[in-house]
Design a protein around this motif. Structure first.
Motif, PDB file in Angstrom:
ATOM      1  N   GLY A 196      42.422  44.664  43.566  1.00  0.00           N
ATOM      2  CA  GLY A 196      43.235  44.965  42.389  1.00  0.00           C
ATOM      3  C   GLY A 196      42.850  44.196  41.147  1.00  0.00           C
ATOM      4  O   GLY A 196      41.679  44.165  40.744  1.00  0.00           O
ATOM      5  N   ASP A 197      43.845  43.542  40.533  1.00  0.00           N
ATOM      6  CA  ASP A 197      43.608  42.793  39.292  1.00  0.00           C
ATOM      7  C   ASP A 197      42.643  41.634  39.504  1.00  0.00           C
ATOM      8  O   ASP A 197      41.910  41.258  38.582  1.00  0.00           O
ATOM      9  CB  ASP A 197      44.936  42.246  38.744  1.00  0.00           C
ATOM     10  CG  ASP A 197      45.859  43.359  38.274  1.00  0.00           C
ATOM     11  OD1 ASP A 197      45.357  44.478  38.043  1.00  0.00           O
ATOM     12  OD2 ASP A 197      47.076  43.107  38.146  1.00  0.00           O
ATOM     13  N   ARG A 198      42.626  41.069  40.709  1.00  0.00           N
ATOM     14  CA  ARG A 198      41.723  39.944  40.983  1.00  0.00           C
ATOM     15  C   ARG A 198      40.264  40.392  40.882  1.00  0.00           C
ATOM     16  O   ARG A 198      39.421  39.649  40.392  1.00  0.00           O
ATOM     17  CB  ARG A 198      42.009  39.397  42.385  1.00  0.00           C
ATOM     18  CG  ARG A 198      41.123  38.220  42.784  1.00  0.00           C
ATOM     19  CD  ARG A 198      41.442  36.973  41.987  1.00  0.00           C
ATOM     20  NE  ARG A 198      40.550  35.867  42.346  1.00  0.00           N
ATOM     21  CZ  ARG A 198      39.384  35.611  41.783  1.00  0.00           C
ATOM     22  NH1 ARG A 198      38.942  36.398  40.819  1.00  0.00           N
ATOM     23  NH2 ARG A 198      38.652  34.592  42.170  1.00  0.00           N
ATOM     24  N   ALA A 224      39.123  42.882  38.971  1.00  0.00           N
ATOM     25  CA  ALA A 224      38.846  43.105  37.544  1.00  0.00           C
ATOM     26  C   ALA A 224      38.602  41.782  36.826  1.00  0.00           C
ATOM     27  O   ALA A 224      37.690  41.666  36.001  1.00  0.00           O
ATOM     28  CB  ALA A 224      40.013  43.856  36.914  1.00  0.00           C
ATOM     29  N   SER A 225      39.400  40.768  37.164  1.00  0.00           N
ATOM     30  CA  SER A 225      39.232  39.447  36.558  1.00  0.00           C
ATOM     31  C   SER A 225      37.909  38.824  36.963  1.00  0.00           C
ATOM     32  O   SER A 225      37.210  38.211  36.149  1.00  0.00           O
ATOM     33  CB  SER A 225      40.395  38.544  36.971  1.00  0.00           C
ATOM     34  OG  SER A 225      40.206  37.233  36.495  1.00  0.00           O
ATOM     35  N   GLU A 278      36.504  50.499  44.480  1.00  0.00           N
ATOM     36  CA  GLU A 278      36.234  49.119  44.070  1.00  0.00           C
ATOM     37  C   GLU A 278      34.791  48.973  43.592  1.00  0.00           C
ATOM     38  O   GLU A 278      34.515  48.244  42.633  1.00  0.00           O
ATOM     39  CB  GLU A 278      36.510  48.170  45.239  1.00  0.00           C
ATOM     40  CG  GLU A 278      37.986  48.118  45.619  1.00  0.00           C
ATOM     41  CD  GLU A 278      38.226  47.455  46.953  1.00  0.00           C
ATOM     42  OE1 GLU A 278      39.322  46.900  47.140  1.00  0.00           O
ATOM     43  OE2 GLU A 278      37.332  47.495  47.819  1.00  0.00           O
ATOM     44  N   GLN A 336      34.297  49.927  39.968  1.00  0.00           N
ATOM     45  CA  GLN A 336      34.609  48.883  38.988  1.00  0.00           C
ATOM     46  C   GLN A 336      33.419  47.934  38.806  1.00  0.00           C
ATOM     47  O   GLN A 336      33.103  47.526  37.687  1.00  0.00           O
ATOM     48  CB  GLN A 336      35.827  48.080  39.442  1.00  0.00           C
ATOM     49  CG  GLN A 336      37.122  48.878  39.512  1.00  0.00           C
ATOM     50  CD  GLN A 336      38.286  47.998  39.934  1.00  0.00           C
ATOM     51  OE1 GLN A 336      38.672  47.070  39.224  1.00  0.00           O
ATOM     52  NE2 GLN A 336      38.842  48.281  41.108  1.00  0.00           N
TER      53      GLN A 336
END
Length: 325
Positions: A58-60, A62-63, A91, A94
């Motif tokens: 998830g957001d981890r 993307a970061s 994933e 991304q």
């Protein structure tokens, strides 16, 4: 590329994204060390980052991808290592944008054992694949020759091949045994077959191989010594009986097969060297004798499992069949 080709590749420069994948842990670890050395990182606290792949959700994720563009501090390169990262297709999508346009100052290394499923990263454009799978005996012998030379030792081909078999093709063990030999022999020492036989610890798998070969040669003295050594290391009677039964089954199969050693090895899932030795043993004993031995040992194995025989009694009966019948 194969792991053993990585050093030459790094002389041409460090790629932006690597996948070091395979079951050989030593190769994976050494691939990371080689890439780190090529990056010439003097500030590892700032520029050597380790991340566990299971956390990248998830957001981890993307970061994490955004952080890949972080500039190194006081170094020209920054190393980011991700362990056991098996992204699903969404994933990967991304990460694919970064792989297409990576930071020139970051070396991203994905380090996988290959035990989980996900997209096939080694086939993705922009990913430099380093194959860290278990290598063949021939390739490992050549690799070991280089390892010993860099350690200041001289070794002949026969000794290197024997050491590979003693260590069950485990690169980490071979490196450890090389260090031991360096200390014993000193700089410029010569590693011969006799030195390997005397100083290198034999893997249990190789000891079992020696046990079955002694049985095939009907060398009772060598067989008894090897069996005693295995028993002291925790090997039990049923395990020995099972190994012998499996050995004579293989001899029986090989005695009725045509084709080259390589073709038989592929069909049976064993090594060509083992096929060669087993063919010699089968020819020496004769197909009828091999069939008789396999039938009796299989019967003893089955009887031992079902309680008809004790483990000790079944093994003694097998020894009597092999050596005194």
């Amino acid at each position: 590329m194969k792991f053993i080709q990585l050093a030459a590749s790094l002389k041409e420069g460090v790629a932006p994204v690597y996948l070091a994948e395979g079951e050989e842990a030593y190769f994976r670890d050494h691939a990371v060390k080689s890439i780190r050395a090529a990056c010439n990182i003097s500030q590892p606290t700032l520029n050597d980052v380790r991340v566990e792949g299971e956390t990248l959700k998830g957001d981890r994720l993307a970061s994490f991808i955004a952080d890949l563009n972080t500039l190194p501090f006081f170094d020209e390169k920054r190393l980011v290592r991700v362990y056991e990262f098996y992204p699903a297709e969404r994933e990967w999508e991304q990460l694919a944008a970064y792989v297409k346009d990576p930071s020139p100052t970051t070396a991203l290394v994905i380090v996988n054992s290959g035990k989980k499923s996900g997209v096939d990263l080694k086939r993705k454009s922009g990913v430099t694949y380093v194959d860290c799978s278990r290598e063949s005996e021939e390739t490992l012998s050549k690799w070991l020759f280089g390892v010993m030379r860099r350690a200041g030792l001289r070794v002949d081909a026969d000794a290197a091949a024997l050491m590979v078999r003693y260590c069950a093709q485990d690169a980490a063990r071979m490196r450890t045994e090389t260090e031991k030999l360096r200390l014993l022999l000193g700089d410029g020492g010569s590693v011969t077959r006799e030195v390997v036989e005397r100083e290198v610890a034999k893997d249990t798998e190789y000891k079992i191989y020696e046990l079955t070969q002694a049985a095939s040669r009907r060398n009772y003295s060598a067989f008894s010594e090897i069996l005693h050594d295995l028993m002291e290391k925790g090997f039990d009677e049923y395990a020995a009986l099972s190994a012998l039964s499996s050995h004579y089954r293989t001899l029986y199969e090989i005695s009725g097969m045509g084709g080259s050693d390589a073709e038989i090895a592929a069909a049976l899932g064993i090594k060509p060297y083992a096929v060669q030795k087993n063919r010699e043993a089968a020819a020496r004993l004769g197909r009828a004798r091999v069939k008789s031995l396999y039938s009796r040992l299989y019967e003893l194995c089955a009887g031992s499992r079902s309680g008809v025989y004790t483990k000790s009694g079944a093994l003694l009966a097998a020894v009597a069949k092999i050596f005194f019948d």
